[in-house]
Design an enzyme around this catalytic site. Structure first.
Site, PDB file in Angstrom:
ATOM      1  N   HIS A  95     -11.156  -5.603   8.459  1.00 42.87           N
ATOM      2  CA  HIS A  95     -11.901  -5.502   7.198  1.00 42.87           C
ATOM      3  C   HIS A  95     -13.216  -4.744   7.380  1.00 42.87           C
ATOM      4  O   HIS A  95     -14.164  -4.963   6.630  1.00 42.87           O
ATOM      5  CB  HIS A  95     -12.218  -6.897   6.638  1.00 42.87           C
ATOM      6  CG  HIS A  95     -11.006  -7.640   6.156  1.00 42.87           C
ATOM      7  ND1 HIS A  95     -10.174  -8.322   6.995  1.00 42.87           N
ATOM      8  CD2 HIS A  95     -10.492  -7.790   4.912  1.00 42.87           C
ATOM      9  CE1 HIS A  95      -9.194  -8.888   6.296  1.00 42.87           C
ATOM     10  NE2 HIS A  95      -9.358  -8.574   5.024  1.00 42.87           N
ATOM     11  N   GLU A 129       0.824  -1.217   0.000  1.00 44.25           N
ATOM     12  CA  GLU A 129       0.000   0.000   0.000  1.00 44.25           C
ATOM     13  C   GLU A 129       0.857   1.266   0.000  1.00 44.25           C
ATOM     14  O   GLU A 129       0.501   2.259  -0.652  1.00 44.25           O
ATOM     15  CB  GLU A 129      -0.951  -0.005   1.198  1.00 44.25           C
ATOM     16  CG  GLU A 129      -2.049  -1.057   1.106  1.00 44.25           C
ATOM     17  CD  GLU A 129      -1.576  -2.444   1.517  1.00 44.25           C
ATOM     18  OE1 GLU A 129      -0.476  -2.562   2.098  1.00 44.25           O
ATOM     19  OE2 GLU A 129      -2.303  -3.427   1.245  1.00 44.25           O
ATOM     20  N   ASP A 170      -9.116  -0.622   5.598  1.00 42.06           N
ATOM     21  CA  ASP A 170      -8.274  -1.083   6.713  1.00 42.06           C
ATOM     22  C   ASP A 170      -6.819  -1.298   6.286  1.00 42.06           C
ATOM     23  O   ASP A 170      -5.937  -1.369   7.133  1.00 42.06           O
ATOM     24  CB  ASP A 170      -8.808  -2.400   7.244  1.00 42.06           C
ATOM     25  CG  ASP A 170     -10.301  -2.368   7.473  1.00 42.06           C
ATOM     26  OD1 ASP A 170     -10.724  -2.419   8.624  1.00 42.06           O
ATOM     27  OD2 ASP A 170     -11.050  -2.282   6.469  1.00 42.06           O
TER      28      ASP A 170
END
Lengths: 333, 325
Positions: B129, B60, B85
């Site tokens: 999540h 990410e 998340d």
């Protein structure tokens, strides 16, 4: 620095019949647990979804058989196998999957968060690579306390994309920490073959840090165990960290709902691994060939595990949900 | 155009914008061949190929970090963070690099990128999540933040976000991805302006303000209030940074009672900011204190998300409190 451990497929096994049975049983317990988990999902009885460990049993069991109960592991979103192999109870695991009160996390976590302090399992983690820091810190603590404990950080090859893993591996090597980084290379990060997301080699990442690095056939439980036993002993004696790449395969999709997956993984490949490289089948054959168990004894072990798992599941299905008032419990001390 | 769900709408909108502007590229984890885990980028890979629909490693920080460089140098990246998340490994890039690029370069560089992320609970995803991290981004100057609740708004806001010269965090309520289908306008330039709320229902007794996933329960609560003979005024914020103070303050000044609904944890939430602004601007005109109905100040609970998510019953209890005050 980089060595390859070739599995010793021929000759007498250097284990006792008792150890052989336990290893077989532990792998089979994982297999059966996951069968139930899959059925729970398909029958709509389990909330959310789950990532099955089926096919990778030799890694979790081969590693955890090299550990003491006091040793630490950290686990992943595909973590049921690690939990079982480190000694978790199936009934409390099922209860957690179903969000029930007696579950390992009192129903607060679900499939991707099972933690089992009693057995040194610091927890599964639904953030890819998310537990690398925890394992490394646990190892630092063990070293500072002089406790002789070793930490194993399980992660999938997809976690190689995460910066944290590289940061803590650097620290572990600098500070000689008793931590083993176990990369379960099951060939696919989510829905993508690892070769499309991973430059260079897995071992080369450790090599760049001067860290010991091995690769091993992750379908051969004894090969995994042999490498880990040596590395854990060395780490316990101050020999520092290591990375082990276990070549393995997940039989199911990324998660239980990932059923039509031929666009990223051919059926023939799945069949090849299931039929020719199944870790439980291979190990059972070796036990029989070495005269450490008979086919009948293995069948009896299987039946006993099935019975245990069925009872564990029945317990969990009948267990109560946590009281609503518990939702704010355990946020702070 | 046929009726589409929100997630189908997002894929369609990305297609429309990629066709309109070849600087628009999509990148993220499994956004290509897979079409995204929720299929929000379905079929884009087949149409635009691997140079414009980029399957990234599970990284990410690198996804958002690379998007900054791409955006600063001629492209219009739309990065997908697979679940909101998962944004935290990329949080430093978003907060330290994306948000500050224009300011710290004295306006020499900009980062016209969009970071899409499905957020919120209700899908039994557990701690990692289900979260609603929008307040972090609203707190970060330099970012725009939107959170649509309908397919049409998702389309209009995504178009605005892609065409915006500033970075936009585009939050998507994943439990509403397939909740409703909506007929969308044919107009390829049907933008929804960032910073403009939508009034979903006009009423006189109480103002309900919400956004994203919680709009579903807020709407149900409003329907129930109407059945009881009450007249709720319902505002969907849609944009959280900037948020539409004018529309909210005008309604609350007129009605005097307001309930703020969001599933995000309560403390330092977006709705805390809305409540504070209402208190600062309208204290004399309030007939009751602004009430927040929110998720709890806990990690997201797996088994107990029915308690955690603010449902119609909790919303209606809050409405009763402001009516009885």
């Amino acid at each position: 620095m980089i060595e390859t451990k070739e599995p010793s497929m021929s000759g007498a096994l250097r284990i006792s019949a008792e150890v052989g049975s336990r290893i077989y049983q532990q792998m089979w317990r994982i297999r059966v647990f996951e069968e139930h988990a899959n059925e729970l999902y398909l029958a709509g009885k389990m909330p959310g979804l789950t990532h099955l460990y089926t096919g990778q049993e030799a890694v979790a069991v081969g590693v955890c058989e090299a550990l003491q109960r006091e040793d630490y592991i950290t686990s992943t979103h595909r973590g049921h196998g690690h939990c079982v192999a480190k000694g978790a109870r199936l009934d409390l695991m099922f209860a957690e999957l179903l969000g029930r009160s007696p579950g390992y996390n009192r129903g607060k976590g679900g499939s991707m968060h099972i933690a089992d302090q009693e057995n040194g399992n610091l927890g599964a983690n639904a953030i890819v690579g998310g537990s690398a820091g925890i394992a490394t810190g646990a190892a630092l603590s063990a070293k500072m306390r002089g406790s002789g404990q070793v930490a194993v950080c399980f992660f999938g090859e997809g976690a190689l994309g995460q910066g944290l893993l590289h940061e803590v591996m650097n620290m572990a090597q600098l500070w000689d920490l008793p931590v083993i980084y176990v990369c379960e290379n099951n060939r696919y990060g989510e829905y993508t073959h690892f070769s499309e997301t991973t430059a260079g080699t897995v071992l080369g990442r450790a090599q760049a840090l001067g860290m010991k690095a091995f690769e091993v056939d992750g379908q051969d439980v004894l090969a995994v165990n042999e490498v880990l036993t040596q590395l854990v002993a060395a780490a316990r004696d101050g020999g520092g960290p290591a990375l082990v790449e276990c070549h393995t395969y997940r039989y199911h999709g990324h998660h239980v709902g990932d059923i039509n997956r031929e666009y990223y993984r051919p059926k023939a490949e799945e069949l090849e691994w299931r039929e020719k490289r199944d870790p439980i089948k291979l190990f059972g054959e070796r036990l029989v060939a070495a005269g450490l168990a008979s086919a009948e004894e293995l069948a009896a072990l299987q039946a006993a595990v099935r019975e245990e798992a069925a009872a564990a599941l029945a317990f969990a299905l009948a267990a109560p949900f946590p009281d609503p008032s518990e939702v704010t419990l355990h946020v702070y001390a | 155009m046929s009726a589409l769900t929100m997630v189908q709408t997002i894929a369609r909108t990305l297609d429309e914008e990629m066709a309109r502007d070849d600087r628009v590229v999509v990148l993220g984890e499994d956004v290509g061949k897979r079409g995204g885990v929720f299929l929000a980028t379905e079929k884009l890979f087949d149409k635009y190929g691997p140079d414009r629909v980029i399957d990234s490693p599970l990284s990410e920080a690198a996804i958002i970090g690379a998007a900054v460089g791409m955006a600063a140098h001629g492209l219009r990246p739309v990065a997908e963070i697979q679940f909101a998340d998962y944004v935290y490994p990329g949080f430093d890039q978003l907060v330290s690099q994306v948000a500050k690029l224009r300011y710290r370069s004295g306006g020499q560089f900009t980062a016209p990128l969009v970071v899409r992320m499905p957020a919120g609970g209700g899908v039994k995803g557990g701690h990692h999540h289900s979260q609603s991290p929008e307040a972090h981004f609203v707190h970060t100057a330099g970012l725009k933040v939107v959170f649509p609740s309908t397919p049409a708004d998702a389309r209009g806001l995504l178009k605005s976000a892609i065409r915006d010269d500033d970075p936009v965090v585009f939050m998507e309520p994943k439990r509403l991805y397939r909740a409703v289908k909506e007929e969308l306008p044919d107009d390829l330039d049907a933008l929804v302006p960032i910073g403009k709320a939508a009034v979903r229902r006009v009423g006189d007794d109480v103002v309900l303000v919400s956004y994203g996933g919680s709009m579903a329960e807020t709407t149900r609560a409003a329907d129930a209030l109407v059945e009881q003979g009450l007249s709720p005024h319902v505002i969907d914020l849609r944009s959280l940074a900037p948020w539409d103070e004018e529309t909210v303050l005008e309604a609350v000044a007129r009605v005097g009672r307001v309930v703020l609904v969001s599933e995000a944890p309560k403390s330092a939430s977006v709705m805390s900011e809305v409540a504070a602004t209402i208190a600062e601007e309208l204290l004399d005109q309030l007939l009751a204190p602004p009430l927040r109905v929110s998720g709890f100040d806990t990690p997201y609970p797996y088994a107990q998300d029915r308690e955690y998510l603010p449902g119609p019953a909790r919303i209606m209890r809050a409405v009763q409190r402001v009516l009885d005050y």
